[in-house]
Enzyme design. Structure first.
Site, PDB file in Angstrom:
ATOM      1  N   LEU A  93       6.825  64.467  45.191  1.00  0.00           N
ATOM      2  CA  LEU A  93       7.883  64.538  46.210  1.00  0.00           C
ATOM      3  C   LEU A  93       9.150  63.762  45.867  1.00  0.00           C
ATOM      4  O   LEU A  93      10.140  63.883  46.569  1.00  0.00           O
ATOM      5  CB  LEU A  93       7.321  64.004  47.538  1.00  0.00           C
ATOM      6  CG  LEU A  93       6.099  64.744  48.088  1.00  0.00           C
ATOM      7  CD1 LEU A  93       5.557  64.033  49.326  1.00  0.00           C
ATOM      8  CD2 LEU A  93       6.461  66.180  48.435  1.00  0.00           C
TER       9      LEU A  93
ATOM     10  N   GLY B  71      13.213  61.918  40.345  1.00  0.00           N
ATOM     11  CA  GLY B  71      13.683  60.692  39.695  1.00  0.00           C
ATOM     12  C   GLY B  71      12.575  59.675  39.492  1.00  0.00           C
ATOM     13  O   GLY B  71      12.755  58.704  38.773  1.00  0.00           O
TER      14      GLY B  71
ATOM     15  N   LEU C   4       9.375  59.357  37.706  1.00  0.00           N
ATOM     16  CA  LEU C   4       8.751  60.150  36.640  1.00  0.00           C
ATOM     17  C   LEU C   4       7.240  60.278  36.802  1.00  0.00           C
ATOM     18  O   LEU C   4       6.663  61.322  36.509  1.00  0.00           O
ATOM     19  CB  LEU C   4       9.083  59.536  35.272  1.00  0.00           C
ATOM     20  CG  LEU C   4      10.581  59.349  34.949  1.00  0.00           C
ATOM     21  CD1 LEU C   4      10.764  58.925  33.496  1.00  0.00           C
ATOM     22  CD2 LEU C   4      11.406  60.591  35.235  1.00  0.00           C
TER      23      LEU C   4
ATOM     24  N   SER D 244       5.532  60.271  39.612  1.00  0.00           N
ATOM     25  CA  SER D 244       5.264  61.211  40.708  1.00  0.00           C
ATOM     26  C   SER D 244       5.390  62.650  40.207  1.00  0.00           C
ATOM     27  O   SER D 244       4.551  63.512  40.514  1.00  0.00           O
ATOM     28  CB  SER D 244       6.224  60.928  41.870  1.00  0.00           C
ATOM     29  OG  SER D 244       6.528  62.072  42.610  1.00  0.00           O
TER      30      SER D 244
ATOM     31  N   ASN E  52       9.298  48.876  49.965  1.00  0.00           N
ATOM     32  CA  ASN E  52      10.335  49.722  50.546  1.00  0.00           C
ATOM     33  C   ASN E  52      10.365  49.645  52.074  1.00  0.00           C
ATOM     34  O   ASN E  52      11.138  50.357  52.722  1.00  0.00           O
ATOM     35  CB  ASN E  52      10.128  51.189  50.140  1.00  0.00           C
ATOM     36  CG  ASN E  52      10.091  51.364  48.647  1.00  0.00           C
ATOM     37  OD1 ASN E  52       9.074  51.772  48.095  1.00  0.00           O
ATOM     38  ND2 ASN E  52      11.177  51.028  47.970  1.00  0.00           N
TER      39      ASN E  52
ATOM     40  N   GLU F 291      16.586  51.534  50.826  1.00  0.00           N
ATOM     41  CA  GLU F 291      15.190  51.637  50.366  1.00  0.00           C
ATOM     42  C   GLU F 291      14.473  50.290  50.417  1.00  0.00           C
ATOM     43  O   GLU F 291      13.484  50.063  49.705  1.00  0.00           O
ATOM     44  CB  GLU F 291      15.168  52.215  48.951  1.00  0.00           C
ATOM     45  CG  GLU F 291      15.779  53.605  48.844  1.00  0.00           C
ATOM     46  CD  GLU F 291      14.771  54.745  49.010  1.00  0.00           C
ATOM     47  OE1 GLU F 291      13.621  54.595  48.576  1.00  0.00           O
ATOM     48  OE2 GLU F 291      15.150  55.787  49.590  1.00  0.00           O
TER      49      GLU F 291
ATOM     50  N   ARG G 266      19.445  55.953  45.142  1.00  0.00           N
ATOM     51  CA  ARG G 266      18.920  55.915  46.512  1.00  0.00           C
ATOM     52  C   ARG G 266      19.537  54.857  47.427  1.00  0.00           C
ATOM     53  O   ARG G 266      19.396  54.961  48.647  1.00  0.00           O
ATOM     54  CB  ARG G 266      17.406  55.678  46.477  1.00  0.00           C
ATOM     55  CG  ARG G 266      16.609  56.783  45.818  1.00  0.00           C
ATOM     56  CD  ARG G 266      15.182  56.732  46.313  1.00  0.00           C
ATOM     57  NE  ARG G 266      14.230  57.335  45.401  1.00  0.00           N
ATOM     58  CZ  ARG G 266      12.922  57.287  45.571  1.00  0.00           C
ATOM     59  NH1 ARG G 266      12.411  56.650  46.596  1.00  0.00           N
ATOM     60  NH2 ARG G 266      12.105  57.855  44.712  1.00  0.00           N
TER      61      ARG G 266
ATOM     62  N   HIS H  74      14.377  52.778  41.720  1.00  0.00           N
ATOM     63  CA  HIS H  74      14.675  51.532  42.430  1.00  0.00           C
ATOM     64  C   HIS H  74      14.940  50.465  41.369  1.00  0.00           C
ATOM     65  O   HIS H  74      14.343  50.498  40.287  1.00  0.00           O
ATOM     66  CB  HIS H  74      13.477  51.061  43.275  1.00  0.00           C
ATOM     67  CG  HIS H  74      13.143  51.944  44.434  1.00  0.00           C
ATOM     68  ND1 HIS H  74      11.860  52.312  44.756  1.00  0.00           N
ATOM     69  CD2 HIS H  74      13.932  52.507  45.378  1.00  0.00           C
ATOM     70  CE1 HIS H  74      11.863  53.063  45.835  1.00  0.00           C
ATOM     71  NE2 HIS H  74      13.107  53.209  46.229  1.00  0.00           N
TER      72      HIS H  74
ATOM     73  N   ASN I 265       1.755  57.533  41.238  1.00  0.00           N
ATOM     74  CA  ASN I 265       2.849  57.992  42.100  1.00  0.00           C
ATOM     75  C   ASN I 265       4.077  57.105  41.936  1.00  0.00           C
ATOM     76  O   ASN I 265       4.993  57.119  42.757  1.00  0.00           O
ATOM     77  CB  ASN I 265       2.404  57.980  43.571  1.00  0.00           C
ATOM     78  CG  ASN I 265       2.212  59.389  44.118  1.00  0.00           C
ATOM     79  OD1 ASN I 265       2.752  60.349  43.570  1.00  0.00           O
ATOM     80  ND2 ASN I 265       1.471  59.507  45.196  1.00  0.00           N
TER      81      ASN I 265
ATOM     82  N   CYS J 133       5.589  47.199  43.991  1.00  0.00           N
ATOM     83  CA  CYS J 133       5.915  48.179  45.046  1.00  0.00           C
ATOM     84  C   CYS J 133       5.005  48.019  46.245  1.00  0.00           C
ATOM     85  O   CYS J 133       5.396  48.302  47.380  1.00  0.00           O
ATOM     86  CB  CYS J 133       5.715  49.606  44.543  1.00  0.00           C
ATOM     87  SG  CYS J 133       6.806  50.091  43.226  1.00  0.00           S
TER      88      CYS J 133
HETATM   89  O1  SUG Z   1       9.560  56.287  46.816  1.00  0.00           O
HETATM   90  N1  SUG Z   1       6.566  57.428  45.386  1.00  0.00           N
HETATM   91  C1  SUG Z   1       7.365  56.313  45.858  1.00  0.00           C
HETATM   92  C2  SUG Z   1       7.152  55.108  44.997  1.00  0.00           C
HETATM   93  C3  SUG Z   1       7.806  53.898  45.564  1.00  0.00           C
HETATM   94  C4  SUG Z   1       7.786  52.761  44.636  1.00  0.00           C
HETATM   95  N2  SUG Z   1       8.379  51.635  45.230  1.00  0.00           N
HETATM   96  C5  SUG Z   1       9.126  50.731  44.578  1.00  0.00           C
HETATM   97  N3  SUG Z   1       9.602  50.955  43.387  1.00  0.00           N
HETATM   98  N4  SUG Z   1       9.400  49.640  45.197  1.00  0.00           N
HETATM   99  C6  SUG Z   1       8.848  56.692  45.883  1.00  0.00           C
HETATM  100  O2  SUG Z   1       9.297  57.395  44.961  1.00  0.00           O
HETATM  101  C7  SUG Z   1       5.650  59.642  45.488  1.00  0.00           C
HETATM  102  C8  SUG Z   1       4.971  60.480  46.530  1.00  0.00           C
HETATM  103  C9  SUG Z   1       4.453  61.764  46.004  1.00  0.00           C
HETATM  104  O3  SUG Z   1       5.028  62.335  45.081  1.00  0.00           O
HETATM  105  O4  SUG Z   1       3.430  62.249  46.550  1.00  0.00           O
HETATM  106  C10 SUG Z   1       6.449  58.515  46.096  1.00  0.00           C
HETATM  107  O5  SUG Z   1       6.949  58.649  47.197  1.00  0.00           O
END
Ligand code: SUG
Length: 446
Positions: free
Chosen positions: A21, A24, A26, A28, A110, A174, A211, A247, A362, A368
Site C-alpha cells: 500500500l 516509496g 520498497l 512493502s 508515526n 507522519e 510525505r 521517512h 512492510n 518504527c
Molecule cells: O507507512 N508501511 C508503513 C511503514 C512505516 C514505517 N515507519 C517508520 N519509518 N517510522 C508505511 O509505509 C505498508 C503497509 C502495506 O503495504 O500493507 C506500510 O504502511
C-alpha cells in the site's frame, strides 16, 4: 528527579498483512501479496518490548486499531450488515478493503510527534497525533491514535494531547519518524530537529511521495510552545526519498547528544549540522556519527534498515546502545560497518540485534515500532499503569495473542467477515487488559 525516555510500542493488529500500500516503501512493494503471519508478528513485537523492559527501560504498549475499519467502507457508500459491507467491498473495491484492513497503526513512530515538558512553554508534555494523509490506509489512524494517547497519558495537568493537524496535503504529517530530539540529559531542554520532504503547495518531481511538509512541522513546533532557538527545520535529500527513505528515520536516528545518519540523509548536511550546533548553544556538544556511502551504500542502508534502529541510553552503561534489525547482519557492507562502529570509542558502544522480520517486510524496523516519550518522575506516575510492560503484562498479552490471532493470513482472507468478529472479541478483551474502558473503539460505541 530522574527523567527517562520511555518507548511505547504499537501492538501488531490481527489483520497484519502485506498489502503493497505504500508507494516509496520498497519492502512493502517487494512483499505485496505474500501470506502474512499475524500471530508471529505480534509475538515478535512483544518480544522486543520485553527485551527492553527486562533491561530496565520503561516500556509502554499502544493498542492496535480496529480493522477492517468499517466506517471507511460505509463512508465510501457500502451499506447493509457488517458482513455485507465487507463482502461487497471485497468484490467491488478490493483496494479499499485492503486499505481499511491495514494494521499499519502498529508503527508507533508515526503515531505522533512528542515534545517533552522540558522543551515546552507551559511545562507540559505536548503530543500531536499525526494525520498521515499521504497514504489512504494510514489516513484513518489519527483520531484513534489521539484517543490511545489520552488513555496512556490521561492527566491534563501533565499532558496535552492534540488532535491531528487538518487532514490536508499542506499539513501532511507522519509523526515522530521525521523528528529527532537531542539533549544533554532527557530532562534538560533539548534541540528538536523537524525534517520535511517538501514544502506545502509544491510537489517535487520525485519517483516517490515526500510525505512530510515543512508547514506541518512549523505548526507542530508552534502548537507545542517550543522555543524557536531550540528548533531546527531541515529538508530530507531527494536522493534519500528516491532510494526508499520515505521517512527520515530510514536514514537517521538520534539520542542524547548523538546524531547517527547517512551522508545522503539531508538536502544540506553542512547547514543542518551547523544549525544543530548553534541551537545546542554550548548546552551540549553534538556528536555526529555520519556514515559515508562508501562504507554503506544508500541502497544497503535501506535494505538493512541500519538507521531504523533504536538508539537507547541503556541502564548502567556509559555509551548508547543501538537496537538494530537482525537484517543488518545479512547485508555485508552493514555488517562490516557495525563492527567498525563499536570498535571505536564514539558515542555508540554496542549493538543488540532484534528479530522483527514480519514488520520489516512492510518496511517497519525496530524504530518504527516505537514512540519515544520522555517522562519526569511525576509524569511517569501520572501514566496509565495498565499500559506499561512488565512480566505479568507480557504473559497476559502473549496468551491473548496466542488465543486470538491467526497464524496465517493469505490476502484473500481479508474478505472473510469472520476476521472482523474475531477482532471485536479480541479488542474487547484487550480493553480490559490495558485499562481502556468499554467505549474505546468505534465498534464499541455503536
Ligand atoms: O507507512 N508501511 C508503513 C511503514 C512505516 C514505517 N515507519 C517508520 N519509518 N517510522 C508505511 O509505509 C505498508 C503497509 C502495506 O503495504 O500493507 C506500510 O504502511
Amino acid at each position: 528527579m530522574a527523567t527517562i525516555e520511555a518507548n511505547y510500542d504499537g501492538l501488531v493488529g490481527l489483520t497484519h498483512n502485506y498489502g503493497g500500500l505504500s508507494a516509496g516503501n520498497l519492502a512493502s512493494a517487494r512483499n505485496t501479496g505474500q501470506v502474512s503471519h499475524p500471530r508471529q508478528a505480534a509475538l515478535q513485537g512483544l518480544a522486543k518490548m520485553k527485551f527492553l523492559a527486562d533491561a530496565g527501560l520503561v516500556q509502554g504498549v499502544l493498542p492496535p486499531h480496529e480493522r477492517p475499519f468499517l466506517p471507511l467502507l460505509r463512508n465510501a457508500g457500502f451499506t447493509g450488515s457488517d458482513a455485507q459491507v465487507i463482502e461487497s467491498a471485497a468484490t467491488q473495491a478490493p483496494a479499499l478493503l485492503k486499505a481499511a484492513s491495514s494494521s499499519a497503526n502498529m508503527w508507533a513512530a508515526n503515531a505522533a510527534i512528542i515534545s517533552p515538558s522540558a522543551d515546552t512553554s507551559d511545562g507540559r508534555m505536548h503530543a500531536s497525533a499525526a494525520n498521515l494523509v499521504t497514504m489512504l490506509h494510514r489516513s484513518i489512524e489519527g483520531p484513534q491514535t489521539a484517543r490511545a494517547l489520552r488513555a496512556a497519558f490521561p492527566d491534563t495537568n501533565h499532558f496535552t494531547i492534540h488532535e491531528p493537524l487538518p487532514a490536508q496535503d499542506s499539513f501532511a504529517d507522519e509523526g515522530a519518524a521525521n523528528h529527532v530530539r537531542l539533549c544533554a540529559e532527557h530532562g534538560a531542554p533539548g534541540v528538536e530537529l523537524f525534517v520535511h520532504g517538501r514544502e506545502a503547495g509544491f510537489t517535487p518531481e520525485l519517483k516517490f511521495p515526500a510525505r512530510q511538509t515543512r508547514e506541518a512541522n512549523q505548526a507542530l513546533a508552534r502548537r507545542h510552545g517550543l522555543n524557536s532557538n531550540n528548533v531546527i527545520f531541515a529538508a530530507q535529500s531527494h536522493t534519500a526519498i528516491e532510494a526508499g527513505a520515505f521517512h527520515n528515520d530510514v536514514v537517521c536516528v538520534g539520542a542524547k547528544t548523538c546524531l547517527f545518519f547517512h551522508e545522503n540523509a539531508f538536502a544540506n548536511t553542512t547547514a543542518t549540522l551547523e544549525d544543530i550546533r548553534r541551537a545546542a548553544n554550548g548546552r551540549f556538544e553534538p556528536q555526529f556519527v555520519q556514515v559515508s556511502a562508501e562504507d554503506v551504500p544508500l541502497r544497503d542502508a535501506v535494505t538493512s534498515y541500519l538507521f531504523n534502529s533504536m538508539l537507547v541510553e541503556w541502564p548502567g552503561e556509559e555509551r548508547l546502545v543501538l537496537v538494530a534489525p537482525a537484517e543488518c547482519r545479512e547485508t555485508p557492507s552493514v555488517e562490516r560497518y557495525c563492527e567498525k562502529l563499536v570498535s571505536g570509542n564514539g558515542p555508540i558502544g554496542r549493538i543488540e540485534f532484534v528479530d522483527v522480520r514480519q514488520s520489516m517486510r512492510n518496511g517497519g524496523g525496530p524504530a518504527c515500532l516505537r514512540l519515544r516519550v520522555v517522562l519526569t518522575d511525576a509524569e511517569r506516575a501520572a501514566c496509565n499503569p495498565d499500559m506499561l510492560m512488565n512480566a505479568a503484562l507480557y504473559t497476559t498479552l502473549t496468551r491473548w495473542v496466542e488465543k486470538h490471532y491467526r497464524e496465517e493470513l493469505p490476502p484473500a482472507d481479508l474478505a472473510d467477515p469472520a476476521l472482523l468478529a474475531e477482532g471485536h472479541i479480541a479488542l474487547d478483551k484487550l480493553c480490559a487488559i490495558l485499562g481502556l474502558g468499554s467505549n474505546f473503539y468505534p465498534f464499541q460505541r455503536g
